[in-house]
Design a protein around this motif. Sequence first.
Motif, short mmCIF file in Angstrom:
data_model
loop_
_atom_site.label_atom_id
_atom_site.label_comp_id
_atom_site.label_asym_id
_atom_site.label_seq_id
_atom_site.Cartn_x
_atom_site.Cartn_y
_atom_site.Cartn_z
N ILE A 1 26.29 37.44 86.03
CA ILE A 1 27.65 37.75 85.59
C ILE A 1 28.68 36.85 86.27
CG2 ILE A 1 29.44 39.54 85.67
CD1 ILE A 1 27.16 41.60 85.25
N LYS A 2 28.42 36.43 87.51
CA LYS A 2 29.33 35.49 88.18
C LYS A 2 29.45 34.20 87.38
CE LYS A 2 28.75 36.98 93.00
NZ LYS A 2 28.20 36.60 94.33
N LYS A 3 28.33 33.74 86.83
CA LYS A 3 28.33 32.51 86.03
C LYS A 3 28.80 32.76 84.60
CE LYS A 3 24.52 30.37 88.61
NZ LYS A 3 23.14 29.81 88.52
N HIS A 4 28.54 33.97 84.13
CA HIS A 4 28.86 34.32 82.73
C HIS A 4 29.60 35.66 82.71
CE1 HIS A 4 25.96 31.16 81.58
NE2 HIS A 4 25.14 31.71 82.45
N PRO A 5 30.90 35.68 83.01
CA PRO A 5 31.64 36.94 83.15
C PRO A 5 31.65 37.80 81.89
CG PRO A 5 32.88 35.10 84.07
CD PRO A 5 31.73 34.50 83.33
N GLU A 6 31.46 37.19 80.73
CA GLU A 6 31.45 37.94 79.48
C GLU A 6 30.05 37.91 78.86
OE1 GLU A 6 34.59 36.79 76.85
OE2 GLU A 6 36.14 37.06 78.38
N ALA A 7 29.05 37.98 79.71
CA ALA A 7 27.67 37.91 79.27
C ALA A 7 27.28 39.08 78.38
CB ALA A 7 26.74 37.86 80.48
N ALA A 8 26.26 38.84 77.57
CA ALA A 8 25.58 39.93 76.86
C ALA A 8 24.30 40.22 77.63
CB ALA A 8 25.25 39.51 75.43
N ILE A 9 24.10 41.49 77.97
CA ILE A 9 22.91 41.91 78.71
C ILE A 9 22.19 42.97 77.89
CG2 ILE A 9 22.02 42.95 80.83
CD1 ILE A 9 24.41 41.81 82.30
N VAL A 10 20.90 42.76 77.66
CA VAL A 10 20.09 43.70 76.89
C VAL A 10 19.08 44.34 77.82
CG1 VAL A 10 18.56 44.01 74.92
CG2 VAL A 10 20.36 42.27 74.83
N ASN A 11 19.12 45.65 77.91
CA ASN A 11 18.22 46.41 78.78
C ASN A 11 17.05 46.92 77.93
OD1 ASN A 11 17.23 47.68 81.02
ND2 ASN A 11 18.76 49.31 81.07
N ILE A 12 15.95 46.16 77.93
CA ILE A 12 14.80 46.47 77.07
C ILE A 12 14.04 47.66 77.63
CG2 ILE A 12 12.61 45.60 76.20
CD1 ILE A 12 13.80 42.79 76.30
N GLY A 13 13.75 48.64 76.77
CA GLY A 13 13.04 49.83 77.22
C GLY A 13 13.83 50.55 78.29
N CYS A 14 15.09 50.80 78.00
CA CYS A 14 16.06 51.27 79.02
C CYS A 14 15.71 52.63 79.61
CB CYS A 14 17.45 51.32 78.43
SG CYS A 14 17.63 52.42 76.99
N GLY A 15 15.04 53.50 78.84
CA GLY A 15 14.73 54.83 79.36
C GLY A 15 15.98 55.53 79.85
N LEU A 16 15.94 56.04 81.07
CA LEU A 16 17.12 56.68 81.67
C LEU A 16 17.70 55.79 82.76
CD1 LEU A 16 15.88 60.40 81.83
CD2 LEU A 16 17.56 59.38 80.25
N ASP A 17 17.65 54.49 82.51
CA ASP A 17 18.17 53.53 83.48
C ASP A 17 19.70 53.63 83.57
OD1 ASP A 17 17.49 51.12 85.19
OD2 ASP A 17 19.00 50.26 83.87
N THR A 18 20.21 53.27 84.73
CA THR A 18 21.64 53.42 85.01
C THR A 18 22.25 52.11 85.51
OG1 THR A 18 20.97 54.25 87.19
CG2 THR A 18 21.53 55.89 85.52
N THR A 19 21.63 50.99 85.21
CA THR A 19 22.10 49.70 85.72
C THR A 19 23.55 49.42 85.35
OG1 THR A 19 19.87 48.77 85.64
CG2 THR A 19 21.68 47.22 85.69
N PHE A 20 23.93 49.72 84.13
CA PHE A 20 25.29 49.42 83.67
C PHE A 20 26.34 50.04 84.59
CE2 PHE A 20 29.09 50.62 81.18
CZ PHE A 20 29.52 49.37 80.76
N SER A 21 26.11 51.26 85.04
CA SER A 21 27.10 51.95 85.87
C SER A 21 27.26 51.28 87.23
CB SER A 21 26.71 53.42 86.05
OG SER A 21 25.49 53.55 86.77
N ARG A 22 26.28 50.46 87.63
CA ARG A 22 26.34 49.80 88.94
C ARG A 22 26.86 48.37 88.86
NH1 ARG A 22 21.13 51.89 88.97
NH2 ARG A 22 20.25 49.79 88.94
N ILE A 23 26.75 47.72 87.72
CA ILE A 23 27.06 46.28 87.67
C ILE A 23 28.24 45.93 86.77
CG2 ILE A 23 24.62 45.73 88.08
CD1 ILE A 23 24.73 44.78 85.00
N ASP A 24 28.77 46.86 86.02
CA ASP A 24 29.79 46.53 85.03
C ASP A 24 31.02 45.88 85.68
OD1 ASP A 24 31.21 46.42 82.61
OD2 ASP A 24 32.12 48.38 82.99
N ASN A 25 31.44 44.77 85.12
CA ASN A 25 32.64 44.07 85.61
C ASN A 25 33.85 44.27 84.70
OD1 ASN A 25 31.91 42.56 83.37
ND2 ASN A 25 32.19 40.57 84.36
N GLY A 26 33.68 45.12 83.68
CA GLY A 26 34.78 45.38 82.77
C GLY A 26 34.86 44.40 81.60
#
Length: 271
Positions: free
Chosen positions: A79-104
């Motif tokens: 995200i530092k290199k690509h502030p408006e990146a598209a991120i795809v969480n494959i097989g996300c299940g009950l993952d919570t990554t977005f809540s920890r890394i979102d830059n807005g």
Amino acid sequence: MSQTITIEKGNVQETLLLPLWGRAFETQKENPRLIDRKAVQIIEKIDYDFSDIEKTQSMSQHGWVARSLHTDTMAFNFIKKHPEAAIVNIGCGLDTTFSRIDNGKIMFYELDLPDVIDLRKNFYEDSARHIGISSSFLDTEWFGQITVRDGLLFLAGGVFYYFEEEQIKKFFIQAADYFGQCDFFFDSLSPTGMKIAKKQILKKGGMGMALEGGWGLKSIKNLETWDPRIKVVNSISMSKGMKKGVPLLKKLMLTIPDMLGVCSMVHMRIA
């Protein structure tokens, strides 16, 4: 969204609870390595007896936390290199990554089978930048739903080794054909790691699910033989840099799988 959610034993959804519990359990320690308040909130809404998991999954819990920490670091750096990146969480299940890394600014897509996406709706609501997609990752028609503005990163935690090698190879090549350039970050298991996962994690955790078949990756560099566009940027053992605060006995026990390359975090680029 405040009702209690019941997960029945023997259901595929049951396996989603393992890493979720691992992150929530870590968060509530006195000196947590990972803070995941969203995981704690979700656990509190689920009607499930976690006692078997807590009794048997001490080593695996470290792995789930380590995987999340590695993934967060990878995502932050991307995200530092690509502030408006598209991120795809494959097989996300009950993952919570977005809540920890979102830059807005990023676009974050949660991809999983329809029943899992429906389950997630009890804990998340789609927004303009956080979108659930109901599909098998192998059914690549969902590629058309991804908007790429500034770099594309695929995350896959605890996913690919449930499938066969030819399925994963075909998927990577299809991604290369469609997107042209993208990065993947995922965990891989060696054949030995596959055996451990089947016997030590699902069985001892009281899970009713069986892990048949699967993809055990003997050598990370073998990925580059699949297609000339595939390059391995980096690969490290799951526990590398993740043993701070871990009891001495557990550190020693983790050294063996590190030496054997049982579980690795792989950064792969298609260009």
